[in-house]
Scaffold this motif. Structure first.
Motif, PDB file in Angstrom:
ATOM      1  N   LEU A  98       0.848  -1.188   0.000  1.00  0.00           N
ATOM      2  CA  LEU A  98       0.000   0.000   0.000  1.00  0.00           C
ATOM      3  C   LEU A  98       0.883   1.237   0.000  1.00  0.00           C
ATOM      4  O   LEU A  98       1.829   1.327   0.773  1.00  0.00           O
ATOM      5  CB  LEU A  98      -0.904   0.017   1.229  1.00  0.00           C
ATOM      6  CG  LEU A  98      -1.724  -1.236   1.498  1.00  0.00           C
ATOM      7  CD1 LEU A  98      -2.460  -1.113   2.828  1.00  0.00           C
ATOM      8  CD2 LEU A  98      -2.703  -1.460   0.378  1.00  0.00           C
ATOM      9  N   LEU A  99       0.555   2.180  -0.845  1.00  0.00           N
ATOM     10  CA  LEU A  99       1.305   3.440  -0.919  1.00  0.00           C
ATOM     11  C   LEU A  99       0.329   4.587  -0.751  1.00  0.00           C
ATOM     12  O   LEU A  99      -0.636   4.706  -1.506  1.00  0.00           O
ATOM     13  CB  LEU A  99       2.034   3.563  -2.266  1.00  0.00           C
ATOM     14  CG  LEU A  99       2.768   4.883  -2.517  1.00  0.00           C
ATOM     15  CD1 LEU A  99       3.894   5.074  -1.516  1.00  0.00           C
ATOM     16  CD2 LEU A  99       3.291   4.932  -3.932  1.00  0.00           C
ATOM     17  N   SER A 100       0.588   5.421   0.234  1.00  0.00           N
ATOM     18  CA  SER A 100      -0.209   6.619   0.457  1.00  0.00           C
ATOM     19  C   SER A 100       0.605   7.806  -0.051  1.00  0.00           C
ATOM     20  O   SER A 100       1.708   8.058   0.436  1.00  0.00           O
ATOM     21  CB  SER A 100      -0.520   6.770   1.949  1.00  0.00           C
ATOM     22  OG  SER A 100      -1.285   7.920   2.172  1.00  0.00           O
ATOM     23  N   VAL A 101       0.072   8.514  -1.032  1.00  0.00           N
ATOM     24  CA  VAL A 101       0.827   9.550  -1.740  1.00  0.00           C
ATOM     25  C   VAL A 101       0.265  10.925  -1.410  1.00  0.00           C
ATOM     26  O   VAL A 101      -0.948  11.137  -1.455  1.00  0.00           O
ATOM     27  CB  VAL A 101       0.742   9.326  -3.270  1.00  0.00           C
ATOM     28  CG1 VAL A 101       1.526  10.377  -4.020  1.00  0.00           C
ATOM     29  CG2 VAL A 101       1.220   7.947  -3.634  1.00  0.00           C
ATOM     30  N   ASP A 102       1.144  11.865  -1.114  1.00  0.00           N
ATOM     31  CA  ASP A 102       0.744  13.263  -0.979  1.00  0.00           C
ATOM     32  C   ASP A 102       0.397  13.787  -2.370  1.00  0.00           C
ATOM     33  O   ASP A 102       1.077  13.465  -3.340  1.00  0.00           O
ATOM     34  CB  ASP A 102       1.895  14.075  -0.369  1.00  0.00           C
ATOM     35  CG  ASP A 102       1.494  15.491  -0.043  1.00  0.00           C
ATOM     36  OD1 ASP A 102       1.255  16.276  -0.988  1.00  0.00           O
ATOM     37  OD2 ASP A 102       1.399  15.828   1.147  1.00  0.00           O
ATOM     38  N   GLY A 103      -0.642  14.582  -2.463  1.00  0.00           N
ATOM     39  CA  GLY A 103      -1.096  15.087  -3.754  1.00  0.00           C
ATOM     40  C   GLY A 103      -0.081  15.952  -4.473  1.00  0.00           C
ATOM     41  O   GLY A 103      -0.150  16.116  -5.694  1.00  0.00           O
ATOM     42  N   GLN A 104       0.879  16.509  -3.762  1.00  0.00           N
ATOM     43  CA  GLN A 104       1.901  17.369  -4.366  1.00  0.00           C
ATOM     44  C   GLN A 104       3.169  16.605  -4.756  1.00  0.00           C
ATOM     45  O   GLN A 104       4.119  17.195  -5.268  1.00  0.00           O
ATOM     46  CB  GLN A 104       2.275  18.490  -3.385  1.00  0.00           C
ATOM     47  CG  GLN A 104       1.108  19.360  -2.978  1.00  0.00           C
ATOM     48  CD  GLN A 104       0.494  20.067  -4.167  1.00  0.00           C
ATOM     49  OE1 GLN A 104       1.193  20.577  -5.025  1.00  0.00           O
ATOM     50  NE2 GLN A 104      -0.828  20.084  -4.222  1.00  0.00           N
ATOM     51  N   ALA A 105       3.187  15.304  -4.510  1.00  0.00           N
ATOM     52  CA  ALA A 105       4.381  14.500  -4.819  1.00  0.00           C
ATOM     53  C   ALA A 105       4.622  14.452  -6.326  1.00  0.00           C
ATOM     54  O   ALA A 105       3.669  14.416  -7.103  1.00  0.00           O
ATOM     55  CB  ALA A 105       4.207  13.080  -4.282  1.00  0.00           C
ATOM     56  N   PRO A 106       5.889  14.451  -6.742  1.00  0.00           N
ATOM     57  CA  PRO A 106       6.178  14.318  -8.173  1.00  0.00           C
ATOM     58  C   PRO A 106       5.703  12.958  -8.680  1.00  0.00           C
ATOM     59  O   PRO A 106       6.023  11.924  -8.104  1.00  0.00           O
ATOM     60  CB  PRO A 106       7.706  14.418  -8.251  1.00  0.00           C
ATOM     61  CG  PRO A 106       8.159  14.925  -6.932  1.00  0.00           C
ATOM     62  CD  PRO A 106       7.100  14.613  -5.948  1.00  0.00           C
ATOM     63  N   TRP A 107       4.944  12.964  -9.769  1.00  0.00           N
ATOM     64  CA  TRP A 107       4.354  11.720 -10.265  1.00  0.00           C
ATOM     65  C   TRP A 107       5.392  10.762 -10.814  1.00  0.00           C
ATOM     66  O   TRP A 107       5.153   9.565 -10.869  1.00  0.00           O
ATOM     67  CB  TRP A 107       3.252  12.024 -11.281  1.00  0.00           C
ATOM     68  CG  TRP A 107       2.023  12.434 -10.565  1.00  0.00           C
ATOM     69  CD1 TRP A 107       1.518  13.687 -10.448  1.00  0.00           C
ATOM     70  CD2 TRP A 107       1.153  11.599  -9.790  1.00  0.00           C
ATOM     71  NE1 TRP A 107       0.391  13.689  -9.662  1.00  0.00           N
ATOM     72  CE2 TRP A 107       0.145  12.410  -9.251  1.00  0.00           C
ATOM     73  CE3 TRP A 107       1.132  10.242  -9.505  1.00  0.00           C
ATOM     74  CZ2 TRP A 107      -0.864  11.907  -8.441  1.00  0.00           C
ATOM     75  CZ3 TRP A 107       0.124   9.744  -8.699  1.00  0.00           C
ATOM     76  CH2 TRP A 107      -0.857  10.573  -8.185  1.00  0.00           C
TER      77      TRP A 107
END
Length: 133
Positions: A98-107
Motif C-alpha cells: 500500500l502506498l499513500s501519496v501526498d497530492g503534491q508528490a512528483p508523479w
C-alpha cells in the motif's frame, strides 16, 4: 443564346481525389500498427474474486510532497524500498503493498515506486492520494 462552360479546378477529377483518400486511409492504418505504448501493466483483480488479505501481509509506505518514501517513519530511497519489498515478499507470499501519496508528490516518483512493485511481481498493490484538507 450560348451558355458558358465552367471549368473546374484540379481536384475535379474524382479519380484523383478518391486515390488520394485511399492512400491516406492506408497510411493511417499502417501507422496505427506501429503505435507503441510504453506504459506499465497492472493486473487488476477479477470482478467476482474475494481475496482476503491479513494484517501481517500488509506493507504500508508513505510518500511526502517531495517524493520521499517512508516506511514505519524511516526515510528510504528507491533501492532500500526495493530491498524492503523483496524481503517482505519472501516472508509473505500473499503480500499486499500500500502506498499513500501526498497530492503534491512528483508523479515520476510514484511511477518509479509502481515499477518496483511490478518488477518484484507484487500481485496486490494499491496507492491512494492523501486528503488535502
Amino acid at each position: 443564346m450560348k451558355l458558358k462552360e465552367r471549368r473546374r479546378g484540379i481536384f475535379a477529377e474524382t479519380a484523383a481525389t478518391s486515390d488520394l483518400a485511399f492512400i491516406l486511409i492506408i497510411y493511417y492504418l499502417v501507422m496505427a500498427g506501429f503505435n507503441m505504448n510504453y506504459g506499465f501493466m497492472i493486473n487488476l483483480p477479477e470482478k467476482n474474486s474475494a481475496r482476503v488479505v491479513y494484517k501481517e501481509d500488509l506493507l504500508r509506505f508513505e510518500m511526502d510532497s517531495k517524493g520521499v518514501v517512508f516506511y514505519q517513519g524511516a526515510e528510504l530511497d528507491f533501492s532500500q524500498t526495493e530491498k524492503q519489498i523483496a524481503a517482505a515478499s519472501a516472508d509473505h507470499p500473499n503480500l499486499a503493498v500500500l502506498l499513500s501519496v501526498d497530492g503534491q508528490a512528483p508523479w515520476q516518483n510514484v511511477v518509479s515506486f509502481v515499477e518496483i512493485a511490478q518488477k518484484l511481481d507484487i500481485e496486490a498493490f494499491s496507492f491512494s492520494i492523501k486528503d488535502q484538507s
